[in-house]
Design a protein around this motif. Structure first.
Motif, short mmCIF file in Angstrom:
data_model
loop_
_atom_site.label_atom_id
_atom_site.label_comp_id
_atom_site.label_asym_id
_atom_site.label_seq_id
_atom_site.Cartn_x
_atom_site.Cartn_y
_atom_site.Cartn_z
N ILE A 8 0.85 -1.20 0.00
CA ILE A 8 0.00 0.00 0.00
C ILE A 8 0.88 1.24 0.00
O ILE A 8 0.62 2.19 -0.72
CB ILE A 8 -0.96 -0.01 1.21
N ALA A 9 1.94 1.24 0.78
CA ALA A 9 2.82 2.39 0.86
C ALA A 9 3.54 2.63 -0.46
O ALA A 9 3.74 3.77 -0.86
CB ALA A 9 3.82 2.21 1.99
N SER A 10 3.91 1.58 -1.16
CA SER A 10 4.65 1.75 -2.41
C SER A 10 3.73 1.99 -3.60
O SER A 10 4.17 2.48 -4.62
CB SER A 10 5.53 0.54 -2.67
N ASN A 11 2.45 1.66 -3.48
CA ASN A 11 1.48 1.86 -4.56
C ASN A 11 0.24 2.59 -4.03
O ASN A 11 -0.81 1.99 -3.87
CB ASN A 11 1.05 0.51 -5.16
N PRO A 12 0.37 3.90 -3.74
CA PRO A 12 -0.78 4.61 -3.18
C PRO A 12 -1.93 4.70 -4.19
O PRO A 12 -1.72 4.72 -5.40
CB PRO A 12 -0.23 5.99 -2.86
N ALA A 13 -3.13 4.75 -3.68
CA ALA A 13 -4.31 4.90 -4.52
C ALA A 13 -4.35 6.31 -5.08
O ALA A 13 -3.77 7.24 -4.51
CB ALA A 13 -5.56 4.63 -3.69
N PRO A 14 -5.02 6.53 -6.21
CA PRO A 14 -5.09 7.87 -6.80
C PRO A 14 -5.62 8.93 -5.84
O PRO A 14 -5.18 10.07 -5.88
CB PRO A 14 -6.05 7.68 -7.98
N ALA A 15 -6.54 8.60 -4.96
CA ALA A 15 -7.06 9.57 -3.99
C ALA A 15 -5.95 10.05 -3.08
O ALA A 15 -5.94 11.20 -2.65
CB ALA A 15 -8.20 8.96 -3.19
N GLU A 17 -2.89 10.50 -3.93
CA GLU A 17 -2.01 11.40 -4.66
C GLU A 17 -2.41 12.85 -4.42
O GLU A 17 -1.54 13.70 -4.24
CB GLU A 17 -2.03 11.08 -6.15
N ASP A 18 -3.71 13.14 -4.38
CA ASP A 18 -4.17 14.50 -4.12
C ASP A 18 -3.81 14.93 -2.71
O ASP A 18 -3.32 16.04 -2.51
CB ASP A 18 -5.69 14.61 -4.32
N SER A 19 -4.04 14.07 -1.73
CA SER A 19 -3.72 14.44 -0.36
C SER A 19 -2.20 14.52 -0.19
O SER A 19 -1.71 15.37 0.55
CB SER A 19 -4.33 13.46 0.63
N SER A 20 -1.47 13.68 -0.88
CA SER A 20 -0.01 13.74 -0.82
C SER A 20 0.50 15.06 -1.40
O SER A 20 1.41 15.67 -0.84
CB SER A 20 0.59 12.56 -1.56
N ALA A 21 -0.09 15.49 -2.49
CA ALA A 21 0.29 16.77 -3.09
C ALA A 21 -0.03 17.92 -2.14
O ALA A 21 0.75 18.87 -2.03
CB ALA A 21 -0.42 16.96 -4.43
N ASP A 22 -1.17 17.84 -1.45
CA ASP A 22 -1.54 18.88 -0.48
C ASP A 22 -0.54 18.93 0.67
O ASP A 22 -0.12 20.00 1.10
CB ASP A 22 -2.94 18.63 0.07
#
Length: 50
Positions: A8-15, A17-22
């Motif tokens: 899960i940590a190496s393959n995050p879900a697309p959702a 990605e938005d929170s990671s960018a934030d």
């Protein structure tokens, strides 16, 4: 053997990605703010030491 948690940590879900960018943007803003404050304090210290 990789655990489910590792995959899960190496393959995050697309959702994520938005929170990671934030989070990345917030951390960059914080680091820029701290850098500017440090530069200001450093300048004040050097000015007082002269």
């Amino acid at each position: 053997m990789a655990s489910n948690r590792d995959s899960i940590a190496s393959n995050p879900a697309p959702a994520n990605e938005d929170s990671s960018a934030d989070v990345t943007a917030a951390v960059e803003d914080l680091l820029n703010s701290l850098s500017n404050k440090f530069a200001g304090v450093s300048s004040e210290i050097f000015a007082k030491s002269e």
